[in-house]
Design an enzyme around this catalytic site. Structure first.
Site, PDB file in Angstrom:
ATOM      1  CB  CYS A  87      -0.946  -0.001   1.194  1.00 25.38           C
ATOM      2  SG  CYS A  87      -0.174  -0.471   2.754  1.00 25.38           S
ATOM      3  CG  HIS A 144      -0.937   4.066   4.382  1.00 27.06           C
ATOM      4  ND1 HIS A 144      -1.643   3.808   5.532  1.00 27.06           N
ATOM      5  CD2 HIS A 144      -0.487   2.848   3.940  1.00 27.06           C
ATOM      6  CE1 HIS A 144      -1.631   2.494   5.772  1.00 27.06           C
ATOM      7  NE2 HIS A 144      -0.925   1.912   4.822  1.00 27.06           N
TER       8      HIS A 144
END
Length: 341
Positions: A132, A244
């Site tokens: 990710c 994130h």
């Protein structure tokens, strides 16, 4: 005419997000099957907001023959068993785990960055989805690398607890509630308290002192973007549920200004530049949740090196970092290789 699609690990965070995105993007589907372990067999899950309920089947007994694409969000252990089975039965696997990412016979794909690499999928009938934190970073780096050739990347990540699955999200919620009422906090999923704290440790430690998450960012960036790029990463878990963030410092071979970089990023596929030099003129994780884009802010020149830039990069890790990228790979595969009708 559409495809016959399987989602493996459909009951987890990423599996559910895959179903949402397949529905949102109106991926051409004639038939869909959702698979999980025997514990979830017979339960029902939503196919996005279509109103359609899908009954979960046991992956152990599923025959992949005649199915076109299998999106795997099941983790490395089940994937090791069932991905080769699906691939051998003629179903192309798009895998979200780390199992096949560094296999030289398996393309590791971010469609905005290295779409041509997908042509190598026939060697194993498997395509890997990157980590990710890597996925969002290379989307931001690609247009800059094409312009001025990146020599070195220094990145510090601020990774949300959803990257550790439902258990990670539950732990942040439960610890936060416990602290407010004065109860004792016991770390379970994470190595230390995550509520109101940050933990510079994701995945296991390696002999050189780095973590496996940091190694993934280095190795995957080289495979996707350019093997000559030098990368060093510090990966940190933060008390954020989804999204994130990354503080990225870049050193280039050729000269590039902040204004040039902004112009390139403004036009780059998959990137949304939000970079006003004023209070609130940047994107934070809260604002990126549910969106497809990789957001870039705080683009500025770094005077400590020749041809240096710094920037801030934010994305929904369950989307671009996992489910969205997998669906985009399926779309790319369809356009280039599995054309219907």
């Amino acid at each position: 005419m559409g495809y016959r699609v399987v989602v493996v690990g459909a009951t987890g965070n990423v599996g559910r997000e895959m179903l949402n995105i397949l529905a949102e993007r109106e991926f051409p589907i004639d038939e869909i099957a959702v698979l999980a372990s025997s514990r979830s067999q017979g339960s029902e899950i939503d196919f996005g907001e279509t109103g359609k309920k899908l009954k979960v089947q046991n992956v152990e007994h599923f025959d992949f023959t005649g199915w076109d694409i299998a999106l795997f969000a099941a983790g490395s252990a089940p994937t090791k068993i069932y991905a080769p089975k699906a691939a051998s039965q003629g179903c192309v696997v798009i895998d979200n785990s780390s199992l096949y990412r560094m296999d030289p016979d398996v393309p590791l794909i971010v469609p905005e960055v290295n779409p041509d690499a997908i042509d190598g999928y026939k060697a194993r009938n498997i395509i890997a989805n990157p980590n990710c934190s890597t996925a969002q970073m290379v989307v931001a780096l690609k247009p800059l690398h094409d312009k001025a050739k990146i020599k070195r990347v220094v990145v510090a990540t601020y990774q949300s607890v959803s990257g550790a699955g439902k258990e990670g999200m539950d732990e942040l919620f439960e610890q936060s509630r416990a602290i407010f009422v004065g109860d004792q906090v016991e770390p379970k999923k994470f190595t230390k308290q995550i509520a109101f704290n940050v933990i510079p440790h994701i995945d296991s430690f390696l002999d050189d002192g780095s973590t496996k998450e940091e190694w993934k960012m280095v190795a995957e960036t080289k495979k996707i973007l350019d093997p000559k790029v030098k990368v060093t990463a510090t990966c940190v878990r933060v008390p954020v549920f989804i999204g994130h963030s990354e503080a990225i410092n870049l050193e280039f071979e050729d000269e590039i200004s902040a204004v040039e970089a902004q112009d390139l990023l403004r036009e780059a596929p998959g990137v949304m530049l939000v970079d006003k030099r004023e209070d609130g003129g940047y994107v934070t994780p809260v604002e990126c949740v549910g969106d497809y884009a990789t957001y870039v802010s705080r683009v500025r020149e770094d005077s400590t090196v020749d041809n240096g830039l710094s920037l801030w990069c934010v994305s929904d890790n369950l989307r671009k970092g996992a489910a969205l990228n997998a669906v985009q790979i399926a779309e790319l595969l369809g356009r280039r290789h599995l054309k219907k009708g």
